[in-house]
Design an enzyme around this catalytic site. Structure first.
Site, PDB file in Angstrom:
ATOM      1  CD  GLU A  36       5.699 -23.647  15.361  1.00 31.67           C
ATOM      2  OE1 GLU A  36       6.870 -23.282  15.570  1.00 31.67           O
ATOM      3  OE2 GLU A  36       5.303 -24.048  14.250  1.00 31.67           O
ATOM      4  N   GLY A 177      10.583 -14.738  -6.106  1.00 36.70           N
ATOM      5  CA  GLY A 177       9.177 -14.499  -5.805  1.00 36.70           C
ATOM      6  C   GLY A 177       9.074 -13.470  -4.701  1.00 36.70           C
ATOM      7  CD  GLU A 198      13.018 -16.817 -10.745  1.00 36.13           C
ATOM      8  OE1 GLU A 198      12.553 -17.864 -11.262  1.00 36.13           O
ATOM      9  OE2 GLU A 198      12.839 -16.511  -9.543  1.00 36.13           O
ATOM     10  CG  HIS A 438      -5.362  17.287  -6.939  1.00 33.64           C
ATOM     11  ND1 HIS A 438      -4.309  16.782  -7.660  1.00 33.64           N
ATOM     12  CD2 HIS A 438      -5.030  18.572  -6.617  1.00 33.64           C
ATOM     13  CE1 HIS A 438      -3.387  17.719  -7.787  1.00 33.64           C
ATOM     14  NE2 HIS A 438      -3.804  18.813  -7.163  1.00 33.64           N
TER      15      HIS A 438
END
Length: 459
Positions: A36, A177, A198, A438
């Site tokens: 495909e 999921g 779920e 930082h």
């Protein structure tokens, strides 16, 4: 027509095309067969286009927050067709890129459906490809449950959701999921009324329970309805919508929506390949392999989704490299599933690697757990992204990093730091002594490690 190769790869997804390229780099004469699209499901109908959609939703969300940043935005809206067009354009661009890479590496591309007629012999239409080594990388497709089959109109799979006919007003997502939650997040952000069902006792069942609970609260704040421990028993389809019969706690209720997305897992593409005739073992639609992706039939390998969990593109690619190097006579390491990160690109993002806290305890580890919230990080506050946390799980005896789990902004990028740590068998001491820049979100990774030993500084 026939041709002889050192390696024939069946399937040009993220596992197959990477295997073919690596094989060619190592001097193997290589062919790849694709029925495909080059790039497979991931590039064309999965990982890439969904991230393009989610990026549009993220920008839309930020536009609505303009005032928080001292900015003005009026008349905010979206054009769903344009959003989808951008997503398809991104996929098309990368599809062309895969073709270029295969050509650059002198991999022969054969378009069509492949069948392994015998060991070392692959037929594609009238063409026979002979090779001592065959790599099956055919991927997987959406699982469909009886009575919940997609029709492309009112009930969608991920493919339909990527090219939606309409913007859902009321959407039911079956399954929480990565696929289900990402589409729930996308359409919810654009204004749909979303319900997620779920069957397990919590959403995101493969994730750490604490992270899943945090994410659930965020989704609910955004307006989603979450039904856990529930299952859709049937769908009554009509011209204008769907009535879902949902069972929870022994009681059945009806939910009326205009659109349903079924995201209840995947099944491997193992049909019509001739695997049974070769004696290749297939269990629950997936090819059974050893840690080096060998099927037990000499010269036949299986990689990626067709070879089972974890169903992740990066796992497939790494297996492709490993198998190519094995075929070329190398001695690669087996892929360790415990060091493969999982990423979900919803809002907020979720990322993890290694053992959850519960799994670590089940395996008998004496664990030390560290946590650090986004609200304690300067960069997160500056970004306006204070909802999230980093969680680390260590073996108290050895200091080994057993697992890391995150929820919040950009955690799908941050997780790789812990992935490298696990690959290098890092201990808590190594991580504590590492200097993190930082101001960055990554400082939370450091603080979470420190917290596991009661040494966190900034919270």
């Amino acid at each position: 027509m026939s041709a002889t190769y050192d390696m024939v790869v069946i399937g040009a997804g993220p596992g197959g095309y990477v295997a073919a390229i690596r094989g060619a780099q190592l001097g193997l004469r290589t062919a790849i067969v694709e029925r495909e699209h080059l790039g497979g499901i991931c590039l064309n109908w999965g990982c890439i286009p969904t991230k393009a959609l989610l990026r549009s939703a993220e920008v839309f969300h930020l536009m609505h927050r303009a005032a928080e940043f001292g900015l003005k935005a009026e008349g905010i809206g979206f054009d769903l067709d344009a959003v989808v067009k951008r997503s398809r354009g991104v996929a098309k661009q990368l599809n062309s890129g895969v073709g270029h890479l295969l050509k650059k590496n002198k991999v022969d591309v054969v378009m069509g459906a492949a069948q392994i007629e015998a060991p070392g012999k692959v037929r594609v239409g009238d063409t026979v490809l002979e090779a001592k080594n065959i790599v099956v990388a055919t991927g997987a497709r959406a699982r469909e449950l009886p009575g919940l089959e997609a029709d492309g109109d009112r009930v969608w799979t991920y493919k339909h959701a990527l090219q939606p006919k309409r913007m859902p007003k009321k959407l039911l997502v079956i399954g929480s999921g990565a696929i289900g939650i990402e589409f729930a997040s996308f359409f919810n952000t654009l204004g749909a009324e979303v319900t997620v069902v779920e069957v397990m006792d919590r959403i995101l069942p493969v994730e750490d329970a604490e992270i899943a609970a945090f994410a659930k609260k965020q989704f609910q704040k955004q307006g989603m309805t979450i039904l856990e421990g529930a299952s859709v028993k049937s769908l009554d389809r009509g011209p204008n919508g769907v009535v879902a019969h949902v069972e929870k706690g022994g009681e059945t209720s009806k939910i009326s929506v205009d659109t349903v997305i079924s995201a209840v897992g995947i099944v491997g593409n193992v049909e019509d390949l001739g695997l049974e005739g070769l004696g290749v073992r297939v269990e629950r639609s997936h090819v059974v392999t050893d840690p080096f992706c060998r099927t037990g039939i000499d010269g036949v390998y299986a990689i990626g989704d067709v070879a089972g969990a974890p169903w992740l593109a990066h796992k497939a690619s790494h297996e492709g490299v490993m198998v190519a190097e094995l075929i070329a006579g190398g001695h690669p390491h087996a892929v360790d599933p415990g060091s493969i990160a999982g990423c979900t690109y919803c809002h907020p993002q979720i990322a993890s690697v290694g053992l959850t806290e519960a799994k670590a305890k089940e395996q008998g580890f004496d664990v030390k757990v560290g946590r650090f919230p986004f609200i304690g990080n300067g960069k997160a506050i500056a970004l306006g992204e204070t909802e999230g946390m980093v969680k680390t799980v260590f073996d108290a005896k050895t200091g080994a990093l057993l697992g890391a789990h995150m929820v919040g902004a950009e955690v799908t990028e941050l997780i790789q730091g812990y992935v490298v740590g696990r690959q290098l068998e890092t201990t808590e001491e190594d991580l504590m002594q590492t200097v993190f820049p930082h101001p960055t979100l990554s400082e939370m990774m450091h603080e979470s490690v420190l917290d596991a030993w009661g040494r966190a500084i900034h919270f």
